[in-house]
Design an enzyme around this catalytic site. Structure first.
Site, PDB file in Angstrom:
ATOM      1  N   LYS A 188       6.672 -21.015   8.048  1.00 16.08           N
ATOM      2  CA  LYS A 188       7.658 -20.721   8.983  1.00 16.08           C
ATOM      3  C   LYS A 188       8.747 -22.214   9.525  1.00 16.08           C
ATOM      4  CE  LYS A 188       6.186 -16.216   8.347  1.00 16.08           C
ATOM      5  NZ  LYS A 188       7.265 -15.393   8.563  1.00 16.08           N
ATOM      6  N   TYR A 205       1.105 -21.726   6.546  1.00 18.22           N
ATOM      7  CA  TYR A 205       1.884 -20.709   7.088  1.00 18.22           C
ATOM      8  C   TYR A 205       2.259 -21.595   8.038  1.00 18.22           C
ATOM      9  CZ  TYR A 205       2.537 -17.190  10.588  1.00 18.22           C
ATOM     10  OH  TYR A 205       3.774 -16.417  11.181  1.00 18.22           O
ATOM     11  N   ASN A 225       1.209  -0.601   0.175  1.00 15.33           N
ATOM     12  CA  ASN A 225      -0.090  -0.069  -0.146  1.00 15.33           C
ATOM     13  C   ASN A 225       0.509   1.643  -0.254  1.00 15.33           C
ATOM     14  OD1 ASN A 225      -1.703   2.644   1.046  1.00 15.33           O
ATOM     15  ND2 ASN A 225      -3.418   1.231   1.283  1.00 15.33           N
TER      16      ASN A 225
HETATM   17  N1  NAP Z   1       1.245 -11.934  14.622  1.00 15.80           N
HETATM   18  C1  NAP Z   1       1.435 -12.854  15.278  1.00 15.80           C
HETATM   19  O1  NAP Z   1       1.374 -13.617  15.893  1.00 15.80           O
HETATM   20  C2  NAP Z   1       2.632 -13.486  14.191  1.00 15.80           C
HETATM   21  C3  NAP Z   1       3.472 -14.865  14.869  1.00 15.80           C
HETATM   22  C4  NAP Z   1       4.187 -14.589  14.374  1.00 15.80           C
HETATM   23  C5  NAP Z   1       5.198 -14.338  13.528  1.00 15.80           C
HETATM   24  N2  NAP Z   1       4.347 -13.067  13.499  1.00 15.80           N
HETATM   25  C6  NAP Z   1       5.251 -12.757  11.505  1.00 15.80           C
HETATM   26  O2  NAP Z   1       5.613 -11.602  11.443  1.00 15.80           O
HETATM   27  C7  NAP Z   1       5.713 -10.351  10.142  1.00 15.80           C
HETATM   28  C8  NAP Z   1       4.786  -9.588  10.287  1.00 15.80           C
HETATM   29  O3  NAP Z   1       3.418 -10.454  10.748  1.00 15.80           O
HETATM   30  P1  NAP Z   1       2.537  -8.550  11.295  1.00 15.80           P
HETATM   31  O4  NAP Z   1       1.953  -9.719  12.339  1.00 15.80           O
HETATM   32  O5  NAP Z   1       3.510  -7.730  11.967  1.00 15.80           O
HETATM   33  O6  NAP Z   1       1.010  -8.420  10.144  1.00 15.80           O
HETATM   34  P2  NAP Z   1       0.223  -7.549   9.847  1.00 15.80           P
HETATM   35  O7  NAP Z   1       0.247  -6.600  10.581  1.00 15.80           O
HETATM   36  O8  NAP Z   1      -0.300  -7.795   8.869  1.00 15.80           O
HETATM   37  O9  NAP Z   1       1.593  -7.058   8.882  1.00 15.80           O
HETATM   38  C9  NAP Z   1       2.131  -7.339   7.940  1.00 15.80           C
HETATM   39  C10 NAP Z   1       3.357  -6.375   6.735  1.00 15.80           C
HETATM   40  O10 NAP Z   1       3.332  -7.346   5.725  1.00 15.80           O
HETATM   41  C11 NAP Z   1       2.819  -6.278   4.340  1.00 15.80           C
HETATM   42  N3  NAP Z   1       2.499  -7.721   3.553  1.00 15.80           N
HETATM   43  C12 NAP Z   1       1.519  -8.180   3.460  1.00 15.80           C
HETATM   44  N4  NAP Z   1       1.640  -8.880   2.670  1.00 15.80           N
HETATM   45  C13 NAP Z   1       2.530  -8.425   1.522  1.00 15.80           C
HETATM   46  C14 NAP Z   1       2.839  -8.619   0.236  1.00 15.80           C
HETATM   47  N5  NAP Z   1       2.283  -9.430  -0.583  1.00 15.80           N
HETATM   48  N6  NAP Z   1       4.117  -7.860  -0.768  1.00 15.80           N
HETATM   49  C15 NAP Z   1       4.710  -6.797   0.011  1.00 15.80           C
HETATM   50  N7  NAP Z   1       4.082  -6.525   1.932  1.00 15.80           N
HETATM   51  C16 NAP Z   1       3.082  -7.568   2.250  1.00 15.80           C
HETATM   52  C17 NAP Z   1       2.297  -5.625   5.257  1.00 15.80           C
HETATM   53  O11 NAP Z   1       1.543  -3.956   4.043  1.00 15.80           O
HETATM   54  P3  NAP Z   1       0.492  -4.680   3.250  1.00 15.80           P
HETATM   55  O12 NAP Z   1      -0.865  -5.364   3.138  1.00 15.80           O
HETATM   56  O13 NAP Z   1       0.820  -2.663   2.622  1.00 15.80           O
HETATM   57  O14 NAP Z   1       1.643  -4.766   2.020  1.00 15.80           O
HETATM   58  C18 NAP Z   1       2.208  -5.103   6.499  1.00 15.80           C
HETATM   59  O15 NAP Z   1       3.678  -4.208   6.156  1.00 15.80           O
HETATM   60  C19 NAP Z   1       5.318 -12.457   9.878  1.00 15.80           C
HETATM   61  O16 NAP Z   1       5.911 -12.653   8.677  1.00 15.80           O
HETATM   62  C20 NAP Z   1       4.182 -13.236  10.019  1.00 15.80           C
HETATM   63  O17 NAP Z   1       4.247 -14.123   9.893  1.00 15.80           O
HETATM   64  C21 NAP Z   1       3.067 -13.094  13.218  1.00 15.80           C
END
Ligand code: NAP
Length: 307
Positions: A164, A160, A43
């Site tokens: 990971k 997913y 975005n």
């Molecule tokens: N939240 C949890 O519970 C959790 C736990 C363990 C690991 N993680 C990992 O942490 C990482 C970050 O996740 P988050 O929890 O911070 O999620 P989030 O709030 O959904 O943030 C995701 C980020 O990635 C970008 N993104 C998503 N799809 C994309 C695409 N196709 N191309 C480019 N950018 C993309 C989004 O921006 P746009 O939408 O603008 O693209 C946003 O900046 C991920 O790898 C997730 O697997 C999360």
């Protein structure tokens, strides 16, 4: 601290997923330490907002770069963008990642493949391209954002969790390959964290989201950032994630899968409904839907249809 800012003045970090959740908080930590940044997400408007915010707060150069990493070849374009800008990337952060909740036979194959493309293929591609340059300079750091899900088979989030598991294994192998060089590979394993992840994954009706304590993305990012700067190979963030990873090792795949399933089942409790973390709430507002991701092929500035 002042010394570190001087050292980092001409250093660049490239962070994918920098507009929301853990990636946004990582971007803030890098900027506060004086790193210039290339920020990647889809975005454009949100990227610009975050770029302006960090530029004003920390007086560093911020280069937003809108790219959809679901698209094959997009990671190579990100690398080429940095090259064309004449920027040497000192630190690469592969944070962007998504999941999709549901029994495997019910989730859309296209969505599963997109998730593999983002969580694995884009991560491998960016890692290879930037790591080759780091090896030539004999200097660099990479942070791979994995998950506690990588240590446990997860029914109802099977693709997913498997992506990971790849990130975990891949990062440990590369850390070993780099051990005689001035290059470190760190994998961060967060537990459930208060971001837009659950909403994108249609997972906000589950036990984990509604009933459990979620970690603060700022704390998760800080744990990852500190481990990265110390050159540690792996950091499991927070006591809940540590316990889950420990139990998973102890129980073996079958019992661990059964345990994980309970957390991913729907909950009929009132429970949590919204995100507390403000930048992640703005990510949700930008998607213009209460759940799901941007529909494939629809750019954020076009008509939005949730999955
Ligand atoms: N939240 C949890 O519970 C959790 C736990 C363990 C690991 N993680 C990992 O942490 C990482 C970050 O996740 P988050 O929890 O911070 O999620 P989030 O709030 O959904 O943030 C995701 C980020 O990635 C970008 N993104 C998503 N799809 C994309 C695409 N196709 N191309 C480019 N950018 C993309 C989004 O921006 P746009 O939408 O603008 O693209 C946003 O900046 C991920 O790898 C997730 O697997 C999360």
């Amino acid at each position: 601290m002042e010394q570190q800012q001087i050292d980092n003045r001409n250093r660049y970090a490239l962070i994918t997923g920098a507009t929301s959740g853990i990636g946004y908080e990582l971007a803030k930590l890098f900027a506060a330490d004086g790193y210039h940044l290339i920020l990647v997400a889809r975005n454009e408007e949100r990227l610009q907002e975050v770029a302006d915010e960090l530029k004003n707060a920390y007086s560093v150069e911020i280069t937003p770069h809108a790219k959809d990493l679901f698209a094959p070849g997009a990671a190579e374009e990100v690398y080429q963008f940095a090259k064309n800008m004449g920027i040497t990337v000192d630190v690469l952060v592969n944070d962007a990642g998504q999941g999709e909740w549901g029994p495997f036979i019910d989730t859309e194959l296209k969505r599963d493949i997109d998730i593999v493309q983002l969580n694995i293929i884009a991560l491998i591609s960016l890692t290879k391209l930037f790591l080759r340059d780091m090896v030539q300079r004999n200097e660099g750091k990479i942070l791979q954002v994995g998950s506690e899900a990588g240590a446990t088979p997860m029914p109802l989030l099977s693709v997913y969790a498997a992506t990971k598991a790849f990130v975990l294994s891949f990062s440990a192998a590369l850390a070993n390959e780099m051990k005689d060089k001035n290059i470190t590979i760190t994998v961060l394993l967060p537990g459930p964290t208060d971001t837009d992840f659950f909403h994108k994954a249609h997972q906000q009706h589950t036990v984990t989201y509604k009933e459990k304590k979620l970690d603060d993305p700022a704390t998760v990012a800080k744990n990852g950032y500190e481990a990265l700067m110390k050159g540690e190979n792996k950091i499991v963030s927070g006591s809940t994630a540590k316990m889950h990873v420990f139990l998973s090792d102890l129980l073996g795949d079958e019992m661990a899968a059964g345990n994980a399933r309970k957390q991913n089942e729907p909950s009929d409790k009132e429970g949590r409904t919204t995100i507390t973390h403000e930048p992640s709430r703005r990510e949700r507002e930008a998607i213009h839907a209460t759940e799901g991701d941007y529909q494939k092929g629809v750019r954020p500035d076009e008509e939005i249809k949730p999955f």
